[in-house]
Write an enzyme that holds these catalytic residues in place. Structure first.
Site, PDB file in Angstrom:
ATOM      1  N   GLU A 143       0.855  -1.205   0.000  1.00 57.57           N
ATOM      2  CA  GLU A 143       0.000   0.000   0.000  1.00 57.57           C
ATOM      3  C   GLU A 143       0.879   1.238   0.000  1.00 57.57           C
ATOM      4  OE1 GLU A 143      -1.817  -0.358   3.794  1.00 57.57           O
ATOM      5  OE2 GLU A 143      -3.033  -2.093   3.242  1.00 57.57           O
ATOM      6  N   LYS A 195       2.452   4.503   1.337  1.00 59.50           N
ATOM      7  CA  LYS A 195       2.588   5.048   2.693  1.00 59.50           C
ATOM      8  C   LYS A 195       2.190   6.515   2.610  1.00 59.50           C
ATOM      9  CE  LYS A 195       5.510   5.127   6.756  1.00 59.50           C
ATOM     10  NZ  LYS A 195       5.379   6.507   7.169  1.00 59.50           N
ATOM     11  N   ASP A 242       1.328  10.312   3.507  1.00 57.25           N
ATOM     12  CA  ASP A 242       2.020  11.274   4.357  1.00 57.25           C
ATOM     13  C   ASP A 242       1.005  12.198   5.023  1.00 57.25           C
ATOM     14  OD1 ASP A 242       4.216  12.193   5.548  1.00 57.25           O
ATOM     15  OD2 ASP A 242       5.052  13.247   3.810  1.00 57.25           O
ATOM     16  N   TYR A 283      -6.319   1.881   6.494  1.00 58.15           N
ATOM     17  CA  TYR A 283      -5.291   0.885   6.186  1.00 58.15           C
ATOM     18  C   TYR A 283      -5.270  -0.283   7.170  1.00 58.15           C
ATOM     19  CZ  TYR A 283      -2.497   3.954   9.293  1.00 58.15           C
ATOM     20  OH  TYR A 283      -2.047   4.725  10.319  1.00 58.15           O
ATOM     21  N   LYS A 311      10.962   3.329   2.191  1.00 62.48           N
ATOM     22  CA  LYS A 311      10.853   4.774   1.979  1.00 62.48           C
ATOM     23  C   LYS A 311      11.307   5.194   0.579  1.00 62.48           C
ATOM     24  CE  LYS A 311      10.002   7.250   5.104  1.00 62.48           C
ATOM     25  NZ  LYS A 311       9.862   7.604   6.500  1.00 62.48           N
ATOM     26  N   CYS A 321      17.199  49.472  -6.855  1.00 59.26           N
ATOM     27  CA  CYS A 321      17.162  48.336  -7.774  1.00 59.26           C
ATOM     28  C   CYS A 321      18.592  47.926  -8.137  1.00 59.26           C
ATOM     29  CB  CYS A 321      16.381  48.713  -9.032  1.00 59.26           C
ATOM     30  SG  CYS A 321      16.501  47.485 -10.346  1.00 59.26           S
ATOM     31  N   CYS A 337      19.186  48.724 -12.168  1.00 57.77           N
ATOM     32  CA  CYS A 337      19.272  50.060 -12.757  1.00 57.77           C
ATOM     33  C   CYS A 337      19.537  51.158 -11.742  1.00 57.77           C
ATOM     34  CB  CYS A 337      18.012  50.378 -13.548  1.00 57.77           C
ATOM     35  SG  CYS A 337      16.584  50.719 -12.517  1.00 57.77           S
ATOM     36  N   CYS A 341      11.016  47.963  -8.297  1.00 55.05           N
ATOM     37  CA  CYS A 341      11.896  48.968  -8.878  1.00 55.05           C
ATOM     38  C   CYS A 341      11.020  50.054  -9.499  1.00 55.05           C
ATOM     39  CB  CYS A 341      12.756  48.303  -9.950  1.00 55.05           C
ATOM     40  SG  CYS A 341      13.524  49.483 -11.058  1.00 55.05           S
ATOM     41  N   CYS A 381      14.731  50.612 -16.569  1.00 55.42           N
ATOM     42  CA  CYS A 381      15.375  49.415 -16.014  1.00 55.42           C
ATOM     43  C   CYS A 381      15.462  48.310 -17.072  1.00 55.42           C
ATOM     44  CB  CYS A 381      14.585  48.926 -14.817  1.00 55.42           C
ATOM     45  SG  CYS A 381      15.287  47.476 -14.057  1.00 55.42           S
TER      46      CYS A 381
HETATM   47  S1  IVH Z   1       0.093   0.477   8.855  1.00 53.33           S
HETATM   48  C1  IVH Z   1       1.330  -1.565  12.577  1.00 53.33           C
HETATM   49  N1  IVH Z   1      -0.287   1.467   6.476  1.00 53.33           N
HETATM   50  O1  IVH Z   1       2.855   5.300   8.880  1.00 53.33           O
HETATM   51  C2  IVH Z   1       1.244  -0.820  11.338  1.00 53.33           C
HETATM   52  N2  IVH Z   1       0.609   2.855   8.141  1.00 53.33           N
HETATM   53  O2  IVH Z   1       5.306   4.726  10.404  1.00 53.33           O
HETATM   54  C3  IVH Z   1       0.545   0.429  11.489  1.00 53.33           C
HETATM   55  N3  IVH Z   1       1.026   5.148   7.392  1.00 53.33           N
HETATM   56  O3  IVH Z   1       1.560   5.798  12.074  1.00 53.33           O
HETATM   57  C4  IVH Z   1       0.531   1.281  10.332  1.00 53.33           C
HETATM   58  N4  IVH Z   1       0.318   4.883   5.336  1.00 53.33           N
HETATM   59  O4  IVH Z   1       0.417   6.984  10.175  1.00 53.33           O
HETATM   60  C5  IVH Z   1       0.142   1.693   7.714  1.00 53.33           C
HETATM   61  N5  IVH Z   1      -0.716   2.213   4.328  1.00 53.33           N
HETATM   62  C6  IVH Z   1      -0.287   2.450   5.572  1.00 53.33           C
HETATM   63  C7  IVH Z   1       0.188   3.696   5.968  1.00 53.33           C
HETATM   64  C8  IVH Z   1       0.638   3.876   7.271  1.00 53.33           C
HETATM   65  C9  IVH Z   1       0.818   5.731   6.218  1.00 53.33           C
HETATM   66  C10 IVH Z   1       1.619   5.813   8.575  1.00 53.33           C
HETATM   67  C11 IVH Z   1       0.788   5.697   9.811  1.00 53.33           C
HETATM   68  C12 IVH Z   1       1.714   5.161  10.855  1.00 53.33           C
HETATM   69  C13 IVH Z   1       3.049   5.405  10.267  1.00 53.33           C
HETATM   70  C14 IVH Z   1       4.023   4.369  10.756  1.00 53.33           C
END
Ligand code: IVH
Length: 673
Positions: A118, A120, A122, A230, A320, A414, A417, A432, A438
């Site tokens: 999935e 991750k 932000d 998630y 990451k 400026c 000029c 300016c 200029c």
């Molecule tokens: S699972 C035990 N799935 O990442 C696992 N976390 O570093 C719990 N996050 O606090 C998290 N996308 O805020 C999971 N697809 C995803 C995620 C996700 C973002 C964040 C979440 C968590 C942090 C952990």
């Protein structure tokens, strides 16, 4: 009443269904206005019968009475964090640990583990508690064991269902997921914040967190937040659960929860790697920010065997992506002069690789932004570059500041000029004031000068002006008038014919109006209308050039910003030189009388002028009378108040005598004026 209740329930179900189609399935069945109509219908019934309002009603998302603080929430099951993998190698080490442990436990005979992959997201982690299918509480992760109760705010997020769909839902269910702000919403929010002089958010994650931690949920309701689930936390045992994570996600989706559409089950390291490549390529085109991929062992029995270490599961890892934010040092702050004369401070940076490119400059926008960041030469800063967005300085790392570097100040002149730099009250930009002179503004100023509503030089388009400047044939607009046939005909894609045409257009443009000329000068904030007003209020260019701020301010529609800009513009020696050159080239306009400045002492009076006047032409007399508000017509009637009679007046005087209209001599007219 029961019929009404049934109606209300039907409306709620319909609205919930359409929400689900729109947010979860991304497959709307009705238009926005169709949805709004249903919502309004429900709102109207609820307004009439408030006892029918329930907390899960789709109308209850607008925010509630502000809180003084958030209550804390103890998580029944801790909210864990994830271990990170920063390279392929680290991921394959993770995979190997999983394989080894599972083989040792005798629950797996192949090294090809199935992972639920999935994005991750932000944003920030949230726990949602549903009881009997109704959302009863939303809480932040906090330190993993205790978070904050943000239910009021959570309720404003449209992608979070207030009620689960279907009738086979568990009596108690905790859904976990991420609240995010998408990229567009984030940019828009910051624009609004900047305009209102409010806090600027460093990135979408901070904006989402800041919005969710508002004590006033009415503010949260205005923020573009959304949600993806998630996983689950606690769940009552009254529904049978699938044996995989992906199965649980499918079940959550059927209950109305939004699951990320990029989620996919992949097999082994090779499957995980190709998912990584694929998503990394897609990263910038996604509407929201992701900082990597979460791989979770899909099989729940296997998850159980793997268990946890410290506060992270051994069955999941966050792979990451390269960072969007990096630290670097500010080597200097330069000033760039834009095409409109805006002076923009730019940080020169020690080159740093961020968001896929090497960044060595970042705009600091203006003095206010520099003060907000308190950025000084030598500072260590966090640079952010996400997608195509230009690199930004997010913040200064104060702990790394060495010594006491001096605060940065915008220059007074400026750098291109040498003209005065001006920053007007209530404006963030410093500009300016050497508009005509200029070099940085040269092309833009000439393009404006030649444009239709200014000097209207036919056939002199933007491209040609750029070419003329680049070829070194002109520097200022005044140089246009000394261009020769040979110079023009020698240019690329210009023949004898077009050269002659352009010279003719230039020559014709010399006869203009005072208002057009003022507009053509390109004084900041002096648009067409203001130029007209100025032309009407000053007899001549000299008078305008010498006008004091008070005189300028006494004119209707001229405020302090325009007054200051006009003053500063004419104070610049360079601008005066270009103006002189333009006048020397033969630009002229008919004299106009200042209309609105004079008292309208003859308003409502009708004059007829006849015969030859000795000290002025009939036209001049007409204009002078009009300037005092009089109407001047060509024939005498009962409505005529005065007939002005010069030498050899003719029949108009006879008519006036017949009708008893007063006759004035030239001397009497002068007295009037
Ligand atoms: S699972 C035990 N799935 O990442 C696992 N976390 O570093 C719990 N996050 O606090 C998290 N996308 O805020 C999971 N697809 C995803 C995620 C996700 C973002 C964040 C979440 C968590 C942090 C952990």
């Amino acid at each position: 009443m029961s019929a009404l209740l049934a109606k209300v329930n039907k409306l709620k179900d319909e609205l919930n269904h359409h929400n689900y189609q729109y947010y979860v399935l991304d497959c709307p069945e009705i238009s926005d206005s169709g949805y709004d109509k249903l919502l309004r219908e429900l709102q109207e019934i609820e307004a009439q019968y408030p006892e029918l309002v329930t907390p899960d009603s789709p109308t209850q998302r607008v925010g509630a009475t502000p809180l003084t603080e958030f209550n804390s929430v103890k998580h029944e099951m801790p909210m864990l964090s994830l271990a990170n993998a920063f390279s392929d190698k680290e991921f394959s080490e993770f995979n190997q640990r999983v394989v080894d442990l599972l083989i040792k436990a005798d629950v797996c005979n192949s090294s090809d583990i199935k992972y639920a992959a999935e994005p991750k997201l932000d944003g920030l982690a949230i726990s949602l508690l549903y009881e009997k299918g109704i959302l009863v509480r939303g809480a932040t992760r906090g330190d993993g064991s205790t978070g904050e109760d943000v239910t009021q705010n959570i309720r404003t997020i449209e992608t979070i269902p207030l009620k689960l769909l279907g009738n086979k839902t568990p009596s108690r269910l905790e859904v976990r997921g991420e609240v995010i702000m998408d990229k567009k919403g984030f940019e828009k929010l910051n624009q609004v914040q900047r305009k209102n002089n409010e806090k600027i958010f460093a990135n979408p994650r901070n904006a989402a967190a800041g919005s969710l931690r508002q004590l006033d949920s009415r503010i949260t309701a205005t923020r573009p937040l959304s949600f993806f689930c998630y996983g689950i936390g606690i769940i009552s045992d009254d529904v049978a659960l699938p044996d995989t994570h992906s199965g649980i996600m499918a079940l959550l989706k059927s209950w109305g929860m939004r699951v990320n559409p990029e989620s996919k089950v992949v097999v082994g390291v090779s499957g995980a790697d190709s998912y990584y490549e694929n998503l990394l390529n897609k990263r910038e085109s996604l509407e929201y920010e992701i900082d990597g991929i979460v791989y979770k062992v899909d099989n729940l029995a296997q998850q159980k065997i793997l268990g946890f270490v410290a506060r992270a599961p051994r069955w999941a890892i966050a792979r990451k992506f390269p960072a969007h934010e990096e630290m670097t040092r500010v080597l200097g702050i330069d000033i760039q002069v834009g095409r409109t004369g805006a002076l923009t401070p730019v940080a020169r940076l020690e080159p740093v690789f961020v968001g896929g490119v090497t960044v060595s400059n970042a705009t600091l926008h203006n003095q206010d932004e520099i003060e907000r960041l308190d950025i000084r030469v030598g500072d260590t800063v966090v640079i952010r570059r996400a997608g195509d967005v230009i690199p930004q300085v997010v913040n200064v790392v104060l702990s790394k500041r060495e010594g006491k570097p001096r605060k940065f100040k915008m220059p007074t002149h400026c750098p291109v000029c040498g003209s005065l730099a001006v920053r007007n009250e209530n404006e963030v930009v410093t500009s300016c004031s050497g508009g005509l002179f200029c070099e940085a503004q040269g092309k833009q100023a000439i393009i404006h000068f030649a444009s239709r509503k200014a000097m209207n030089i036919d056939g002199l388009g933007d491209k040609l002006i750029e070419l003329l400047v680049d070829e070194g044939l002109i520097k200022t607009s005044a140089d246009l008038y000394s261009l020769t046939h040979e110079q023009l005909a020698g240019l690329e894609r210009m023949g004898d014919k077009s050269a002659a045409k352009l010279l003719n257009a230039l020559s014709q443009s010399k006869q203009t109006s005072f208002a057009r000329f003022i507009f053509a000068l390109g004084i900041h904030d002096v648009g067409e209308t203001t130029a007209k007003t100025l032309a009407e209020n000053f007899q001549s260019l000299e008078e305008l050039e010498l006008a004091s701020v008070d005189e300028l301010l006494s004119i209707r529609d001229v405020g302090p910003v325009v007054a200051n800009n006009v003053m500063t513009f004419f104070k610049q020696k360079h601008n005066r030189e270009v103006i002189d050159a333009l006048l020397d080239a033969g630009i002229h306009w008919p004299k106009t009388s200042p209309v609105s400045k004079q008292a309208q002492t003859l308003a409502g009076k009708t004059f007829v002028i006849t015969g030859t006047l000795s000290d002025m032409s009939r036209d001049e007399a007409k204009q002078a009378l009009q300037a005092l508000g009089a109407k001047v017509t060509g024939s005498v009637s009962k409505k005529t108040d005065y007939v002005v009679a010069g030498e050899s007046p003719g029949s108009k005087v006879d008519k006036a005598q017949q009708l008893g209209v007063e006759i004035l001599s030239e001397a009497q007219l002068k007295a009037f004026l």
